[in-house]
Design a protein around this motif. Structure first.
Motif, PDB file in Angstrom:
ATOM      1  N   TRP A 338      27.688  57.132  35.102  1.00 35.96           N
ATOM      2  CA  TRP A 338      28.835  57.057  34.182  1.00 35.96           C
ATOM      3  C   TRP A 338      28.375  57.224  32.735  1.00 35.96           C
ATOM      4  O   TRP A 338      29.031  57.908  31.933  1.00 35.96           O
ATOM      5  CB  TRP A 338      29.563  55.719  34.338  1.00 35.96           C
ATOM      6  N   LEU A 363      29.530  58.696  43.322  1.00 39.45           N
ATOM      7  CA  LEU A 363      30.449  57.636  43.780  1.00 39.45           C
ATOM      8  C   LEU A 363      30.543  57.607  45.305  1.00 39.45           C
ATOM      9  O   LEU A 363      30.520  56.533  45.916  1.00 39.45           O
ATOM     10  CB  LEU A 363      31.831  57.851  43.162  1.00 39.45           C
ATOM     11  N   GLN A 368      31.693  54.252  47.110  1.00 39.71           N
ATOM     12  CA  GLN A 368      32.915  54.078  46.308  1.00 39.71           C
ATOM     13  C   GLN A 368      33.829  55.289  46.507  1.00 39.71           C
ATOM     14  O   GLN A 368      34.144  56.024  45.573  1.00 39.71           O
ATOM     15  CB  GLN A 368      32.542  53.889  44.839  1.00 39.71           C
ATOM     16  N   GLU A 371      37.249  55.264  44.675  1.00 38.64           N
ATOM     17  CA  GLU A 371      37.056  55.546  43.245  1.00 38.64           C
ATOM     18  C   GLU A 371      36.782  57.034  43.030  1.00 38.64           C
ATOM     19  O   GLU A 371      37.252  57.630  42.047  1.00 38.64           O
ATOM     20  CB  GLU A 371      35.900  54.715  42.681  1.00 38.64           C
ATOM     21  N   GLN A 374      40.082  58.866  43.303  1.00 35.78           N
ATOM     22  CA  GLN A 374      40.881  58.636  42.099  1.00 35.78           C
ATOM     23  C   GLN A 374      40.340  59.465  40.936  1.00 35.78           C
ATOM     24  O   GLN A 374      41.110  60.061  40.165  1.00 35.78           O
ATOM     25  CB  GLN A 374      40.847  57.150  41.734  1.00 35.78           C
TER      26      GLN A 374
END
Length: 506
Positions: A338, A363, A368, A371, A374
């Protein structure tokens, strides 16, 4: 400073001195084309040479459009273009990828009687080919009454750029003479079109029949070795560079680092990398080394080298951050990923689809998956096949079958002629025992006429590459190969059985 001295000594109207100063400002590495244009504007009666200098300067600048503005002013001033004017304008058209501008320049050259000028026609072939208009490039080539080796090379390179390697090879075979540029164009064409084995075969042919290779040839050959994982052949190419005294340019060093890194010889890659003093490196060399460490899972080393790069004062680019995101994906470093992704925006760079795909991969690999989905939905760009593929792999690993089905169907919509898309969704259904839907996917693939291409692997033995597919028996020693394979499998089974017995006896 030189300009100031010229003015001080009253030489500003001396044509030879003004022209040399103009060339220095417009064309040298330390020059400034806008300053050159201001200097040009002070000339009382600029000659065609001066107009050409400014047009040429803009054609190689960050704003090639201005070449045409200057050309129009030249015509309005009543100055007649010569055989040098049009090639510079063709170069500007090629850099802008605007064949309509190039076509207008072509028409103007014909109107002014330059139909048979080889210099102009060669530049037009290059321009049309760069704009992927190979039909017009060939037309110019065929209409030339007299061709030189530059004409043949331009046509060969044009076909290679457009991915038509059959026509490129045909032109190569018809050439009345060939130079190192001819061989290099053909080799690079095969590399750019993914036929790396053929590129190496052509290089072997060049060693016997052709001229000595130069550093441009070797960059392409090393790229082929890197993609094939042909370490022994890559080492041979390195020896060729050293034995023939080829200049070890930064581009060539970067290719060597890339080849050794991709072939798994990290120590040799680092040796070449460390052989360049910090003051002579560039971002491409650092990217090759950081990316090489990343693909082999040496995550900490990759991140440490990035820190070293910043200390050395090298400014990272989009590729640097792509390599760092790849390292984070291999190491499961979500927080760090990130950070690097956000650095792109902070430093004025726009994330490309590859950066988004890497972020999704980070991710998804870390579990994840929601996530990742999304993140995908909120992206400002349309998802690419590689991006969806990364998400699909994460769904399969972590058993997210519902989301995997959505992603799998989207992949087929994006890439309906790719066999792997149907097989991927079929595997999603098979994983949850939905056999009917799995069979339906295979049938849909057959109805569309999509053939499953056999996956293959390569192994290099004594400098020779061997390709093989599952259940392959084409190799003359296949019987012995399978006997050794069966022996290895039996030994693995014995080791597993032994480990189980030791565990149970605890």
């Amino acid at each position: 400073q030189i300009h100031a001295l010229v003015i001080t000594f009253g030489l500003r109207h001396d044509s030879p001195i003004s022209s040399k100063l103009l060339s220095l400002a417009a064309l040298s590495g330390a020059g400034n084309i806008d300053y050159a244009y201001r200097l040009f504007s002070t000339l009382h009666a600029p000659r065609v040479f001066d107009w050409n200098t400014v047009i040429r300067g803009y054609s190689i600048s960050k704003n090639p459009n201005k070449s045409f503005s200057v050309f129009i002013k030249m015509l309005r001033a009543g100055v007649f273009p010569d055989y040098l004017t049009y090639p510079f304008l063709a170069k500007a058209s090629a850099r802008l990828l605007k064949p309509e501008l190039g076509g207008a320049i072509h028409g103007h050259a014909l109107k002014n009687g330059f139909q048979i000028d080889k210099f102009i026609n060669n530049s037009l072939i290059h321009m049309y080919a760069s704009c992927r208009d190979i039909v017009y490039a060939r037309r110019v080539f065929d209409e030339m009454p007299m061709k030189n080796i530059v004409s043949w090379n331009a046509m060969l390179d044009g076909y290679a750029k457009c991915g038509d390697m059959a026509s490129a090879r045909q032109v190569f075979d018809l050439m009345p003479q060939r130079d190192v540029v001819s061989w290099s164009c053909l080799i690079d064409g095969y590399v750019k079109n993914g036929d790396h084995k053929e590129a190496l075969a052509i290089f072997e042919e060049m060693l016997v029949l052709g001229p000595k290779a130069n550093e441009v040839t070797m960059v392409s050959v090393l790229c082929a070795c890197a993609h094939l994982g042909a370490l022994d052949q890559g080492r041979s190419m390195h020896c060729y560079v050293m034995d023939n005294g080829l200049p070890m340019t930064l581009v060539l060093r970067t290719s060597l680092v890339d080849m050794y890194a991709k072939c798994g010889a990290i120590e040799e890659a680092l040796y070449i990398f460390r052989g360049v003093s910090n003051g002579k490196t560039d971002v491409l060399l650092w990217n090759a080394m950081i990316g090489g460490l990343a693909i082999h899972g040496l995550v900490n080393e990759s991140l440490e080298l990035f820190t070293e790069m910043q200390i050395a004062g090298i400014v990272p680019d989009e590729i640097t951050y792509l390599c760092l995101l790849s390292a984070c994906a291999h190491g499961g470093l979500v927080k760090e990923a990130w950070y690097f992704f956000e650095c792109l925006g902070k430093h004025g760079m726009t994330p490309k689809s590859e950066h988004y795909a890497c972020m999704v991969d980070v991710l998804a690999r870390a579990g994840q998956v929601a996530e990742a989905y999304q993140f995908l939905c909120e992206m400002p760009v349309e998802p690419s096949a590689s991006l969806l593929g990364a998400l699909l792999n994460g769904c399969l690993i972590y058993g997210k079958s519902d989301l995997a089905e959505i992603v799998g169907r989207k992949l087929i919509e994006l890439d309906p002629d790719h066999d792997g898309r149907y097989i991927g969704l079929s595997n999603v259904y098979a994983a949850v025992k939905r056999w009917k839907e799995a069979r339906t996917m295979r049938e849909a693939m057959e109805r569309r006429g999509v053939k499953k291409s056999a996956g293959f692997s390569c192994v290099e033995i004594s400098g020779t590459l061997y390709s093989f597919i599952a259940h392959d028996e084409t190799h003359p020693n296949s019987k012995q190969i399978y006997e050794i394979l069966e022996f290895i499998v039996s030994q693995m089974k014995l080791d597993v059985h032994k480990d189980i017995q030791e565990y149970l006896s605890l």
